[in-house]
Design a protein around this motif. Sequence first.
Motif, PDB file in Angstrom:
ATOM      1  N   ALA A   1       0.828  -1.207   0.000  1.00 30.79           N
ATOM      2  CA  ALA A   1       0.000   0.000   0.000  1.00 30.79           C
ATOM      3  C   ALA A   1       0.863   1.259   0.000  1.00 30.79           C
ATOM      4  O   ALA A   1       0.578   2.229  -0.711  1.00 30.79           O
ATOM      5  N   ALA A   2       1.952   1.239   0.789  1.00 34.52           N
ATOM      6  CA  ALA A   2       2.826   2.411   0.886  1.00 34.52           C
ATOM      7  C   ALA A   2       3.513   2.705  -0.444  1.00 34.52           C
ATOM      8  O   ALA A   2       3.638   3.868  -0.836  1.00 34.52           O
ATOM      9  N   GLU A   3       3.960   1.661  -1.136  1.00 38.78           N
ATOM     10  CA  GLU A   3       4.641   1.869  -2.419  1.00 38.78           C
ATOM     11  C   GLU A   3       3.669   2.389  -3.478  1.00 38.78           C
ATOM     12  O   GLU A   3       4.009   3.269  -4.270  1.00 38.78           O
ATOM     13  N   VAL A   4       2.463   1.847  -3.498  1.00 43.10           N
ATOM     14  CA  VAL A   4       1.469   2.276  -4.494  1.00 43.10           C
ATOM     15  C   VAL A   4       1.005   3.705  -4.227  1.00 43.10           C
ATOM     16  O   VAL A   4       0.816   4.498  -5.160  1.00 43.10           O
ATOM     17  N   LEU A   5       0.829   4.040  -2.944  1.00 36.43           N
ATOM     18  CA  LEU A   5       0.296   5.358  -2.578  1.00 36.43           C
ATOM     19  C   LEU A   5       1.388   6.354  -2.197  1.00 36.43           C
ATOM     20  O   LEU A   5       1.091   7.405  -1.629  1.00 36.43           O
ATOM     21  N   ARG A   6       2.613   6.039  -2.517  1.00 36.52           N
ATOM     22  CA  ARG A   6       3.748   6.870  -2.096  1.00 36.52           C
ATOM     23  C   ARG A   6       3.601   8.357  -2.409  1.00 36.52           C
ATOM     24  O   ARG A   6       3.931   9.200  -1.563  1.00 36.52           O
ATOM     25  N   PRO A   7       3.099   8.749  -3.591  1.00 33.41           N
ATOM     26  CA  PRO A   7       3.015  10.184  -3.892  1.00 33.41           C
ATOM     27  C   PRO A   7       2.112  10.963  -2.949  1.00 33.41           C
ATOM     28  O   PRO A   7       2.283  12.177  -2.805  1.00 33.41           O
ATOM     29  N   VAL A   8       1.141  10.290  -2.307  1.00 31.51           N
ATOM     30  CA  VAL A   8       0.184  11.014  -1.469  1.00 31.51           C
ATOM     31  C   VAL A   8       0.396  10.762   0.022  1.00 31.51           C
ATOM     32  O   VAL A   8      -0.241  11.411   0.858  1.00 31.51           O
ATOM     33  N   LEU A   9       1.277   9.843   0.392  1.00 30.98           N
ATOM     34  CA  LEU A   9       1.448   9.498   1.796  1.00 30.98           C
ATOM     35  C   LEU A   9       2.334  10.469   2.560  1.00 30.98           C
ATOM     36  O   LEU A   9       2.153  10.667   3.755  1.00 30.98           O
ATOM     37  N   GLY A  10       3.312  11.036   1.897  1.00 30.71           N
ATOM     38  CA  GLY A  10       4.240  11.915   2.597  1.00 30.71           C
ATOM     39  C   GLY A  10       5.010  11.144   3.661  1.00 30.71           C
ATOM     40  O   GLY A  10       5.531  10.054   3.408  1.00 30.71           O
ATOM     41  N   TRP A  11       5.016  11.687   4.887  1.00 35.05           N
ATOM     42  CA  TRP A  11       5.732  11.033   5.981  1.00 35.05           C
ATOM     43  C   TRP A  11       5.068   9.725   6.406  1.00 35.05           C
ATOM     44  O   TRP A  11       5.658   8.929   7.135  1.00 35.05           O
ATOM     45  N   GLY A  12       3.821   9.495   5.960  1.00 37.15           N
ATOM     46  CA  GLY A  12       3.146   8.241   6.283  1.00 37.15           C
ATOM     47  C   GLY A  12       3.874   7.029   5.728  1.00 37.15           C
ATOM     48  O   GLY A  12       3.726   5.912   6.242  1.00 37.15           O
ATOM     49  N   TYR A  13       4.681   7.263   4.689  1.00 34.36           N
ATOM     50  CA  TYR A  13       5.462   6.169   4.084  1.00 34.36           C
ATOM     51  C   TYR A  13       6.447   5.584   5.094  1.00 34.36           C
ATOM     52  O   TYR A  13       6.824   4.417   4.996  1.00 34.36           O
ATOM     53  N   ALA A  14       6.834   6.387   6.078  1.00 39.34           N
ATOM     54  CA  ALA A  14       7.816   5.933   7.073  1.00 39.34           C
ATOM     55  C   ALA A  14       7.298   4.767   7.906  1.00 39.34           C
ATOM     56  O   ALA A  14       8.090   4.022   8.486  1.00 39.34           O
ATOM     57  N   THR A  15       5.972   4.582   7.961  1.00 40.13           N
ATOM     58  CA  THR A  15       5.406   3.462   8.708  1.00 40.13           C
ATOM     59  C   THR A  15       5.929   2.133   8.163  1.00 40.13           C
ATOM     60  O   THR A  15       6.308   1.235   8.926  1.00 40.13           O
ATOM     61  N   TYR A  16       5.952   2.031   6.842  1.00 41.69           N
ATOM     62  CA  TYR A  16       6.490   0.821   6.206  1.00 41.69           C
ATOM     63  C   TYR A  16       7.968   0.655   6.543  1.00 41.69           C
ATOM     64  O   TYR A  16       8.429  -0.440   6.874  1.00 41.69           O
TER      65      TYR A  16
END
Length: 238
Positions: free
Chosen positions: A195-210
């Motif tokens: 989910a993080a890789e697919v939604l990376r452009p909109v996650l911002g710092w949320g990507y850090a969860t992965y």
Amino acid sequence: MRPSHNASEQSWCALYRAGAVSAGVAVVLYVAALALFTLTPAPPESGGRAMLEYVDAHRASYILRQLLWLTPSLFLMVVFLALAVAVRRHGQGLAAVAAVIAVMSWAVSFAWPTTGDGSLAMVVLSDRYAEAATESEQAPFVAGAEILDALNGVPAVIGVLQTVGLLLVSLLMLRGTFPKPLAWLGVATGVVGIAAEVLRPVLGWGYATYGLLLFVWLAWVAVALWRLAASSHLRNPS
């Protein structure tokens, strides 16, 4: 006479140990990259010219950051190969598929032009930009920097494949060999990672969860693989 199961496992002890050490090294490198990312000045959010000037001004730290993000891919190839071998008896076909997807996706990281935090190619463009005498001569390098900057922000197929490989290996880990909590953490990391890789452009710092889940999982994998190597050796000492 066919070799016993214990003898077969004994023959893989070196790979398990290599996988354990590789997982530990990958975690250390990722933590170092994260620390350097936090401590160094942030790059400009947009603009090829600004990015090239930033790289020129922070050349050493920028190169080190890219190497710290990229080098773990080499060690993760060993980690996933060791994991696939360790769980092979729970499903040889799925283990082979997981190994191919995981190992190849991490290998392709070295051919991918960006790291998610920049690109070593940006250093070359920055050098050429600095050597150019006029704006017209600088323009191609500015355009190249903007392309690389854009690639850093879009979902990469190899990133998705890396998380798919992690998920497949973790599903096999649920069938045995490794602790169930570790396997479930791997499943969660794989699902969140996809989910993080697919939604990376909109996650911002949320990507850090992965990223945080991956760090914890890898550290646990290092311990589990080392223990597996030790137990295999004890069952059938040389």
